[in-house]
Design a protein around this motif. Structure first.
Motif, PDB file in Angstrom:
ATOM      1  N   LYS A   6       0.835  -1.205   0.000  1.00  0.00           N
ATOM      2  CA  LYS A   6       0.000   0.000   0.000  1.00  0.00           C
ATOM      3  C   LYS A   6       0.869   1.254   0.000  1.00  0.00           C
ATOM      4  O   LYS A   6       0.558   2.240  -0.655  1.00  0.00           O
ATOM      5  N   LYS A  56      -5.384   9.849  -2.516  1.00  0.00           N
ATOM      6  CA  LYS A  56      -5.884   8.479  -2.527  1.00  0.00           C
ATOM      7  C   LYS A  56      -5.503   7.870  -3.867  1.00  0.00           C
ATOM      8  O   LYS A  56      -5.937   8.342  -4.915  1.00  0.00           O
ATOM      9  N   ARG A  58      -5.474   4.577  -6.283  1.00  0.00           N
ATOM     10  CA  ARG A  58      -6.218   3.341  -6.514  1.00  0.00           C
ATOM     11  C   ARG A  58      -5.804   2.723  -7.839  1.00  0.00           C
ATOM     12  O   ARG A  58      -5.515   3.437  -8.802  1.00  0.00           O
ATOM     13  N   THR A  62     -10.229  -0.910  -8.958  1.00  0.00           N
ATOM     14  CA  THR A  62     -10.595  -0.984  -7.545  1.00  0.00           C
ATOM     15  C   THR A  62     -12.076  -0.667  -7.348  1.00  0.00           C
ATOM     16  O   THR A  62     -12.623   0.222  -8.001  1.00  0.00           O
ATOM     17  N   GLN A  64     -13.702   0.425  -4.367  1.00  0.00           N
ATOM     18  CA  GLN A  64     -13.962   1.676  -3.658  1.00  0.00           C
ATOM     19  C   GLN A  64     -13.230   2.827  -4.337  1.00  0.00           C
ATOM     20  O   GLN A  64     -12.024   2.754  -4.566  1.00  0.00           O
ATOM     21  N   GLY A  66     -11.546   6.497  -4.589  1.00  0.00           N
ATOM     22  CA  GLY A  66     -10.734   7.263  -3.657  1.00  0.00           C
ATOM     23  C   GLY A  66     -11.516   8.317  -2.908  1.00  0.00           C
ATOM     24  O   GLY A  66     -11.302   8.549  -1.725  1.00  0.00           O
ATOM     25  N   GLU A  68     -14.494   8.193  -1.872  1.00  0.00           N
ATOM     26  CA  GLU A  68     -15.279   7.579  -0.792  1.00  0.00           C
ATOM     27  C   GLU A  68     -14.438   7.322   0.452  1.00  0.00           C
ATOM     28  O   GLU A  68     -14.966   7.231   1.555  1.00  0.00           O
ATOM     29  N   ALA A  69     -13.132   7.216   0.301  1.00  0.00           N
ATOM     30  CA  ALA A  69     -12.243   6.899   1.412  1.00  0.00           C
ATOM     31  C   ALA A  69     -11.936   8.105   2.298  1.00  0.00           C
ATOM     32  O   ALA A  69     -11.404   7.952   3.390  1.00  0.00           O
ATOM     33  N   ASN A  71     -13.577   9.969   4.406  1.00  0.00           N
ATOM     34  CA  ASN A  71     -14.797  10.113   5.203  1.00  0.00           C
ATOM     35  C   ASN A  71     -14.596  11.125   6.329  1.00  0.00           C
ATOM     36  O   ASN A  71     -13.527  11.722   6.472  1.00  0.00           O
ATOM     37  N   LYS A  74     -11.565  10.469   8.628  1.00  0.00           N
ATOM     38  CA  LYS A  74     -10.306  10.808   7.953  1.00  0.00           C
ATOM     39  C   LYS A  74     -10.142  12.330   7.897  1.00  0.00           C
ATOM     40  O   LYS A  74      -9.058  12.856   8.142  1.00  0.00           O
TER      41      LYS A  74
END
Length: 124
Positions: A6, A56, A58, A62, A64, A66, A68-69, A71, A74
């Protein structure tokens, strides 16, 4: 071919966004600014504006997205880190929270979507 971690995937995206920001007149002030309970991927400056950028990255396929991540939780961690960073600055700067979503395929960046002022400190 070895799978990327990651962190390695994230570094590809962050490096691409730094290049994008520089091409658009920004100075990169810091990367991976971390405090207890918060982290900012990129801190960039243009004139008197400090952009706190969440990146983000991705792979193209993928599930999900980016966006959406990033939130509320975060956002709160980013805001906390930004407040700490602002304590180190002289007056006269304003800040904003941007989000960059990078799509990659292998080591290649396919697309960068950049959202200026994606959220504000009211997420706090």
């Amino acid at each position: 071919m070895q799978r990327k971690t990651k962190r390695e995937i994230g570094n590809i995206g962050e490096t691409a966004v730094c290049k994008f920001l520089k091409q658009n007149g920004y100075e990169i002030v810091d990367r991976n600014f971390t405090i207890r309970g918060g982290e900012i991927d990129i801190i960039a400056k243009k004139a008197n504006v400090i952009a706190f950028v969440e990146v983000k990255t991705r792979k193209v396929d993928t599930i999900q997205q980016g966006e959406e991540a990033v939130n509320k939780t975060k956002q709160q961690h980013i805001i906390k880190a930004a407040k700490s960073f602002f304590e180190t600055l002289d007056d006269g700067f304003s800040g904003r929270f941007d989000v960059a979503v990078v799509e990659i395929s292998g080591d290649y960046v396919k697309k960068i979507k950049y959202y200026v002022s994606a959220f504000d400190a009211s997420a706090d």
